[in-house]
Write a protein that holds these residues in place. Structure first.
Motif, PDB file in Angstrom:
ATOM      1  N   THR A   1       0.748  -1.272   0.001  1.00 38.82           N
ATOM      2  CA  THR A   1       0.018  -0.283  -0.127  1.00 38.82           C
ATOM      3  C   THR A   1       0.963   1.343  -0.023  1.00 38.82           C
ATOM      4  OG1 THR A   1      -1.792  -1.434   1.035  1.00 38.82           O
ATOM      5  CG2 THR A   1      -1.851   1.264   1.128  1.00 38.82           C
ATOM      6  N   LEU A   2       1.852   1.307   0.861  1.00 36.13           N
ATOM      7  CA  LEU A   2       2.770   2.399   0.949  1.00 36.13           C
ATOM      8  C   LEU A   2       3.508   2.474  -0.495  1.00 36.13           C
ATOM      9  CD1 LEU A   2       4.085   2.138   4.505  1.00 36.13           C
ATOM     10  CD2 LEU A   2       2.675   3.987   3.631  1.00 36.13           C
ATOM     11  N   LEU A   3       4.043   1.530  -0.821  1.00 32.44           N
ATOM     12  CA  LEU A   3       4.656   1.739  -2.274  1.00 32.44           C
ATOM     13  C   LEU A   3       3.833   1.902  -3.349  1.00 32.44           C
ATOM     14  CD1 LEU A   3       6.681  -1.633  -2.236  1.00 32.44           C
ATOM     15  CD2 LEU A   3       7.731   0.584  -1.935  1.00 32.44           C
ATOM     16  N   ILE A   4       2.585   1.628  -3.391  1.00 29.97           N
ATOM     17  CA  ILE A   4       1.590   2.008  -4.427  1.00 29.97           C
ATOM     18  C   ILE A   4       1.611   3.753  -4.278  1.00 29.97           C
ATOM     19  CG2 ILE A   4      -0.612   2.102  -5.154  1.00 29.97           C
ATOM     20  CD1 ILE A   4      -0.590  -1.050  -4.658  1.00 29.97           C
ATOM     21  N   TRP A   5       0.990   3.974  -3.194  1.00 28.36           N
ATOM     22  CA  TRP A   5       0.926   5.478  -2.966  1.00 28.36           C
ATOM     23  C   TRP A   5       2.211   6.452  -3.104  1.00 28.36           C
ATOM     24  CZ3 TRP A   5      -3.213   8.577  -1.588  1.00 28.36           C
ATOM     25  CH2 TRP A   5      -4.444   7.872  -1.625  1.00 28.36           C
ATOM     26  N   ILE A   6       3.352   5.850  -2.618  1.00 28.81           N
ATOM     27  CA  ILE A   6       4.581   6.547  -3.040  1.00 28.81           C
ATOM     28  C   ILE A   6       4.934   6.690  -4.545  1.00 28.81           C
ATOM     29  CG2 ILE A   6       7.114   6.381  -2.750  1.00 28.81           C
ATOM     30  CD1 ILE A   6       6.858   5.267  -0.068  1.00 28.81           C
ATOM     31  N   ALA A   7       4.562   5.571  -5.330  1.00 26.90           N
ATOM     32  CA  ALA A   7       4.940   5.648  -6.636  1.00 26.90           C
ATOM     33  C   ALA A   7       3.692   6.372  -7.384  1.00 26.90           C
ATOM     34  CB  ALA A   7       4.505   4.162  -7.487  1.00 26.90           C
ATOM     35  N   GLY A   8       2.509   6.649  -6.794  1.00 22.98           N
ATOM     36  CA  GLY A   8       1.589   7.422  -7.468  1.00 22.98           C
ATOM     37  C   GLY A   8       1.674   8.784  -7.081  1.00 22.98           C
ATOM     38  N   TYR A   9       2.202   9.356  -6.084  1.00 20.68           N
ATOM     39  CA  TYR A   9       2.657  10.582  -5.686  1.00 20.68           C
ATOM     40  C   TYR A   9       4.004  10.869  -6.424  1.00 20.68           C
ATOM     41  CZ  TYR A   9      -0.440  12.013  -2.194  1.00 20.68           C
ATOM     42  OH  TYR A   9      -1.720  12.366  -1.481  1.00 20.68           O
TER      43      TYR A   9
END
Length: 139
Positions: free
Chosen positions: A126-134
């Motif tokens: 979840t954190l990796l997905i959101w970091i990648a999204g930002y």
């Protein structure tokens, strides 16, 4: 008509009660199973949000802008973050059950390790997905 003595004794006898949750100490495998079911239900709600976003994109610019504003608010982002975690947790829980269906990882110690890995993996993904999204947005 009178009941036989055997029938009367059977009727009066107390029946055993099912064990209650307070009898058992929660274990990680039990907790992850419950959370897997909850996340499955939460995904229904989250999928409605995806459908709303797609319908807004197919309608007018004003509607799409409003939905993007709502999803971009702190509450919208919190809900989307929760949806992302539910999706990752449910996916990893499904993989865990697939592994168990093969007969592997059913030993108590191994099942507990896999359950903890499911929780940790869902948080990390979840954190990796959101970091990648930002990072993709340049924010």
């Amino acid at each position: 008509m009178s009941k036989s003595p055997a029938t009367r004794d059977f009727v009066r006898r107390e029946r055993p009660l099912s064990p209650h949750l307070t009898v058992y100490r929660p274990q990680i495998t039990m907790t992850m199973s419950i959370i897997h079911r909850i996340t499955g239900g939460a995904l229904y709600f989250g999928t409605l949000l995806v459908a709303l976003w797609l319908m807004a994109a197919a309608s007018s610019q004003a509607t799409f802008d409003w939905v993007n504003w709502a999803f971009g608010s702190w509450l919208g982002r919190l809900i989307l973050f929760g949806y992302t975690w539910a999706l990752m947790h449910h996916m990893l829980g499904g993989i865990r059950h697939l592994v168990w269906d093969t007969g592997a990882g059913l030993e108590k110690h191994t099942a507990s390790k896999i359950a903890w890995a499911t929780l940790a993996g869902s948080i990390v993904l979840t954190l990796l997905i959101w970091i990648a999204g930002y990072m993709a947005r340049g924010a």
